[in-house]
Design an enzyme around this catalytic site. Structure first.
Site, PDB file in Angstrom:
ATOM      1  N   GLU A  45       0.861  -1.170   0.000  1.00  0.00           N
ATOM      2  CA  GLU A  45       0.000   0.000   0.000  1.00  0.00           C
ATOM      3  C   GLU A  45       0.905   1.230   0.000  1.00  0.00           C
ATOM      4  O   GLU A  45       1.816   1.319   0.829  1.00  0.00           O
ATOM      5  CB  GLU A  45      -0.898   0.002   1.246  1.00  0.00           C
ATOM      6  CG  GLU A  45      -1.794   1.221   1.269  1.00  0.00           C
ATOM      7  CD  GLU A  45      -2.786   1.242   2.425  1.00  0.00           C
ATOM      8  OE1 GLU A  45      -2.795   0.316   3.245  1.00  0.00           O
ATOM      9  OE2 GLU A  45      -3.542   2.231   2.470  1.00  0.00           O
ATOM     10  N   ARG A 271       5.506 -13.349   9.052  1.00  0.00           N
ATOM     11  CA  ARG A 271       6.113 -12.056   8.757  1.00  0.00           C
ATOM     12  C   ARG A 271       7.469 -11.976   9.424  1.00  0.00           C
ATOM     13  O   ARG A 271       7.762 -12.711  10.368  1.00  0.00           O
ATOM     14  CB  ARG A 271       5.219 -10.913   9.221  1.00  0.00           C
ATOM     15  CG  ARG A 271       4.989 -10.870  10.722  1.00  0.00           C
ATOM     16  CD  ARG A 271       4.006  -9.780  11.138  1.00  0.00           C
ATOM     17  NE  ARG A 271       4.552  -8.451  11.017  1.00  0.00           N
ATOM     18  CZ  ARG A 271       4.095  -7.530  10.155  1.00  0.00           C
ATOM     19  NH1 ARG A 271       3.091  -7.787   9.361  1.00  0.00           N
ATOM     20  NH2 ARG A 271       4.635  -6.343  10.098  1.00  0.00           N
ATOM     21  N   LYS A 281       4.597   0.173   9.193  1.00  0.00           N
ATOM     22  CA  LYS A 281       4.678   1.489   8.544  1.00  0.00           C
ATOM     23  C   LYS A 281       4.056   2.577   9.406  1.00  0.00           C
ATOM     24  O   LYS A 281       4.538   3.696   9.430  1.00  0.00           O
ATOM     25  CB  LYS A 281       3.994   1.436   7.169  1.00  0.00           C
ATOM     26  CG  LYS A 281       4.882   0.810   6.109  1.00  0.00           C
ATOM     27  CD  LYS A 281       4.255   0.908   4.747  1.00  0.00           C
ATOM     28  CE  LYS A 281       3.104  -0.051   4.634  1.00  0.00           C
ATOM     29  NZ  LYS A 281       2.563  -0.142   3.274  1.00  0.00           N
TER      30      LYS A 281
HETATM   31  P1  ATP Z   1       2.988  -2.718   7.813  1.00  0.00           P
HETATM   32  O1  ATP Z   1       2.591  -3.666   8.879  1.00  0.00           O
HETATM   33  O2  ATP Z   1       4.424  -2.357   7.838  1.00  0.00           O
HETATM   34  O3  ATP Z   1       2.115  -1.523   7.695  1.00  0.00           O
HETATM   35  P2  ATP Z   1       1.583  -3.840   5.677  1.00  0.00           P
HETATM   36  O4  ATP Z   1       1.300  -5.289   5.631  1.00  0.00           O
HETATM   37  O5  ATP Z   1       0.465  -2.946   6.003  1.00  0.00           O
HETATM   38  O6  ATP Z   1       2.855  -3.575   6.536  1.00  0.00           O
HETATM   39  P3  ATP Z   1       1.724  -3.602   2.898  1.00  0.00           P
HETATM   40  O7  ATP Z   1       2.151  -2.416   2.135  1.00  0.00           O
HETATM   41  O8  ATP Z   1       0.310  -4.001   2.845  1.00  0.00           O
HETATM   42  O9  ATP Z   1       2.188  -3.332   4.352  1.00  0.00           O
HETATM   43  O10 ATP Z   1       2.647  -4.858   2.569  1.00  0.00           O
HETATM   44  C1  ATP Z   1       2.952  -5.286   1.298  1.00  0.00           C
HETATM   45  C2  ATP Z   1       3.317  -6.732   1.318  1.00  0.00           C
HETATM   46  O11 ATP Z   1       4.443  -6.923   2.150  1.00  0.00           O
HETATM   47  C3  ATP Z   1       2.190  -7.580   1.873  1.00  0.00           C
HETATM   48  O12 ATP Z   1       2.052  -8.711   1.046  1.00  0.00           O
HETATM   49  C4  ATP Z   1       2.656  -7.937   3.238  1.00  0.00           C
HETATM   50  O13 ATP Z   1       2.206  -9.207   3.600  1.00  0.00           O
HETATM   51  C5  ATP Z   1       4.175  -7.925   3.100  1.00  0.00           C
HETATM   52  N1  ATP Z   1       4.788  -7.581   4.377  1.00  0.00           N
HETATM   53  C6  ATP Z   1       4.600  -6.473   5.109  1.00  0.00           C
HETATM   54  N2  ATP Z   1       5.306  -6.513   6.258  1.00  0.00           N
HETATM   55  C7  ATP Z   1       5.977  -7.686   6.253  1.00  0.00           C
HETATM   56  C8  ATP Z   1       6.876  -8.332   7.164  1.00  0.00           C
HETATM   57  N3  ATP Z   1       7.244  -7.775   8.316  1.00  0.00           N
HETATM   58  N4  ATP Z   1       7.364  -9.538   6.801  1.00  0.00           N
HETATM   59  C9  ATP Z   1       7.029 -10.106   5.639  1.00  0.00           C
HETATM   60  N5  ATP Z   1       6.190  -9.569   4.750  1.00  0.00           N
HETATM   61  C10 ATP Z   1       5.656  -8.376   5.041  1.00  0.00           C
HETATM   62 MG    MG Z   2      -1.348  -3.799   4.432  1.00  0.00          MG
END
Ligand code: ATP
Ligand code: MG
Length: 578
Positions: A45, A271, A281
């Site tokens: 995102e 994760r 984020k």
């Molecule tokens: P955050 O928790 O940092 O806000 P998010 O999941 O909201 O992360 P996205 O931009 O939706 O952030 O993530 C993009 C992709 O990266 C998704 O497929 C998510 O599963 C993966 N992702 C995000 N954080 C991690 C992590 N700590 N380890 C592995 N994959 C991750």
């Molecule tokens: Mg997300």
């Protein structure tokens, strides 16, 4: 969640050596599922910068595609207009490219599908699978019930298709204020899975979108958008983190209740959590906005722009992701593992130089005034092709303050009154006198003599010295500002806080130390930002973006611990240190 000292909780099959995701894919291909196609996506995102957790996801998604001659799309998951921006989109593209991945012509946005998603919603309404609900936020939660107690049906659940079509059209036309109504899937308010209790599909947000402007005032929800975007793109494996395991039935429900061109499969993996930092984020944005760090690219941040500025290489980050693997249960990986990958990569590939972080002047009393000679130094003993360079040597030098002790403890083999040491690549010198500031008593200069017979660092009479120290010629050295970093957080798991506490309470107050009077060898004159070096004995360093002509600013990427341990061992055995 388990905290592992060394990490490495990977779950690989004993027979195939593959992690569980790769095992599923290998079996599917053998069985001819998806006609043998492998098509993944990386769907951030655009509401912040990517961090090392995203790197794990990219390595998995792009890696899997590459391994099978498949494809990986880069998709902006941009359905929440209040937090997204084109600046974040550009930053994400940069980071993905920097890490070494290529999405070809498959740069896509969930917002590309707003029309199609709207049509899918109409399909659900017409089939009696969705309805417009007039409950507001707090009422929706109240009706949803608790995990151990069924929810109640919305009073609007049995609206006719016509009524629903009319209200949904009016939602889209902007007739209602934010939150006044929502479109919900009609599934099961008694489901033990809360995600299945008539989840929202569309909500009203009268906010312009960075791509579609004012075209929409209703926006689709993540759980609805994600499976349908995957299906529209022909994704075969939709890899996401474990928190989405309970969302999988809903993912599949949408795929089965609208007319989609493909049936992607959601697979959840653990994760990445790293010690001494946070990977969210939202929290990283808070650190930036509240000024706890200098920006998203502060070298203490776990963001890719931060790690990059710090001097981490894409190869090191990929190697780290490779080594930690992909598992099905959450764990916290020691950040030392990441640092180890960085060290290994830099050790092989970057030139070594001499730089003094906390200088003290040395005057070699028996070295002729005005004389300069050039001594040959090896650029990287790990790689002969990197060649050698010439270091200027003269009567006045700088050495590290910590390489002198007036009253040396046992096993201290560096400078002390009367002690002889080797200057790396140069001569043996003996300390004759420590000159003190008469006011403070602080040692400000060392008067030494050198043995001209020891050029290159070896004595023809075979006598040994146990200490080898680094130095620079005072007249030739370049002054530099060096920034030393420690963990951003002082706690292994900053999110594990006491009642009423906050992860920010765990911030490490001494995560940055700035040294402004460092002296480095002249080969660093004009070094470009991003240039990486090993400063012998003190670590790996990277020239910072704040450098200008006449102002050298250097970040310490990582300390040298392992290599330094080797040098100390060699010294202890009386061998020349390499
Ligand atoms: P955050 O928790 O940092 O806000 P998010 O999941 O909201 O992360 P996205 O931009 O939706 O952030 O993530 C993009 C992709 O990266 C998704 O497929 C998510 O599963 C993966 N992702 C995000 N954080 C991690 C992590 N700590 N380890 C592995 N994959 C991750
Ligand atoms: Mg997300």
């Amino acid at each position: 969640m388990t905290d592992t000292a060394t990490g490495g909780a990977t779950e690989t099959s004993a027979t195939s050596g593959l992690d569980f995701v790769r095992q599923i894919v290998a079996e599917d291909r053998q069985a001819g599922k998806h006609q043998g196609r492998v098509h993944t996506r990386f769907p951030p995102e655009p509401n912040g910068f990517l961090h090392i957790g995203h790197a794990k996801s990219m390595c998995l998604n792009f890696g899997l595609a590459t391994e099978h001659g498949g494809l990986c799309n880069l998709r902006m998951d941009d359905t929440n207009p209040t937090t997204e921006s084109v600046e974040y989109v550009r930053a994400i593209e940069d980071d993905v490219r920097w890490l070494g991945f290529d999405w070809g012509d498959r740069f896509v946005h969930a917002s590309d599908y707003f029309d199609q998603l709207h049509n899918f919603a109409l399909q659900l309404i017409r089939a009696g699978h969705a309805y417009v609900c007039d409950l507001r936020g707090s009422q929706v939660s109240e009706y949803r019930g608790l995990w151990n107690e069924p929810g109640r049906n919305s009073p609007n659940r049995d609206r006719t298709v016509e009524e629903n079509l009319d209200l949904f059209a009016r939602m889209r036309a902007g007739e209602f204020e934010d939150g006044a109504r929502s479109l919900r899937a009609k599934i099961d308010m008694a489901s033990p899975n809360m995600n299945m209790r008539d989840p929202a599909i569309y909500r009203i947000r009268r906010v312009p979108h960075y791509r579609t402007g004012d075209a929409w005032c209703i926006y689709p929800m993540y759980d609805f958008t994600h499976p349908l975007s995957d299906a529209l793109e022909g994704i075969t494996y939709s890899l996401c983190t474990l928190e989405f395991e309970d969302h999988r039935p809903l993912y599949d429900w949408f795929l089965h209740h609208v007319d989609v061109p493909a049936q992607p499969q959601q697979i959840e993996f653990a994760r990445l959590n790293l010690s001494y930092t946070v990977l969210s984020k939202r929290k990283l944005l808070e650190l930036v906005e509240e000024g706890h760090v200098a920006g998203w690219d502060d070298p203490r941040m776990p963001t890719l722009v931060g790690l990059r500025r710090r001097g981490y290489t894409p190869a090191a980050i990929r190697d780290f992701c490779d080594r930690i693997g992909v598992a099905k249960s959450n764990s916290r990986i020691a950040v030392a593992q990441l640092e180890d990958s960085v060290r290994q990569d830099l050790n092989q590939h970057v030139p070594r130089v001499l730089g003094v972080l906390r200088p003290i002047k040395v005057v070699i009393e028996n070295y002729p005034e005005g004389q300069v000679e050039h001594l040959e130094a090896v650029n990287n003993p790990e790689d002969e092709t990197m060649g050698t360079r010439r270091l200027p040597f003269s009567r006045e030098l700088y050495v590290e303050q910590s390489d002198f002790r007036e009253d040396p403890p046992r096993k201290y083999f560096r400078l002390a009154p009367g002690r002889e040491v080797r200057l790396r690549y140069a001569y043996f010198i003996t300390c004759r006198e420590a000159v003190k500031d008469p006011e403070t008593g602080e040692v400000v200069e060392l008067r030494c003599t050198y043995d001209p017979e020891t050029r290159g660092g070896y004595a023809p009479d075979g006598r040994k010295v146990r200490g080898t120290i680094h130095w620079v010629s005072a007249a030739h050295a370049v002054q530099a500002e060096v920034r030393l970093y420690d963990h951003l957080f002082a706690k292994l798991n900053p999110e594990n806080v006491d009642e009423g506490g906050d992860y920010k309470d765990a911030l490490n107050p001494s995560s940055l130390e700035t040294l402004t009077r460092c002296q480095v060898e002249p080969s660093l004159v004009g070094a470009e930002p991003g240039s990486r070096y090993q400063f012998e004995r003190t670590g790996y360093f990277c020239v910072d973006a704040d450098s200008r002509e006449g102002r050298l600013v250097v970040n310490r990427t990582v300390t040298l611990r392992d290599a330094w341990a080797r040098i100390e061992k060699a010294q202890a055995s009386g061998q020349p240190a390499t």
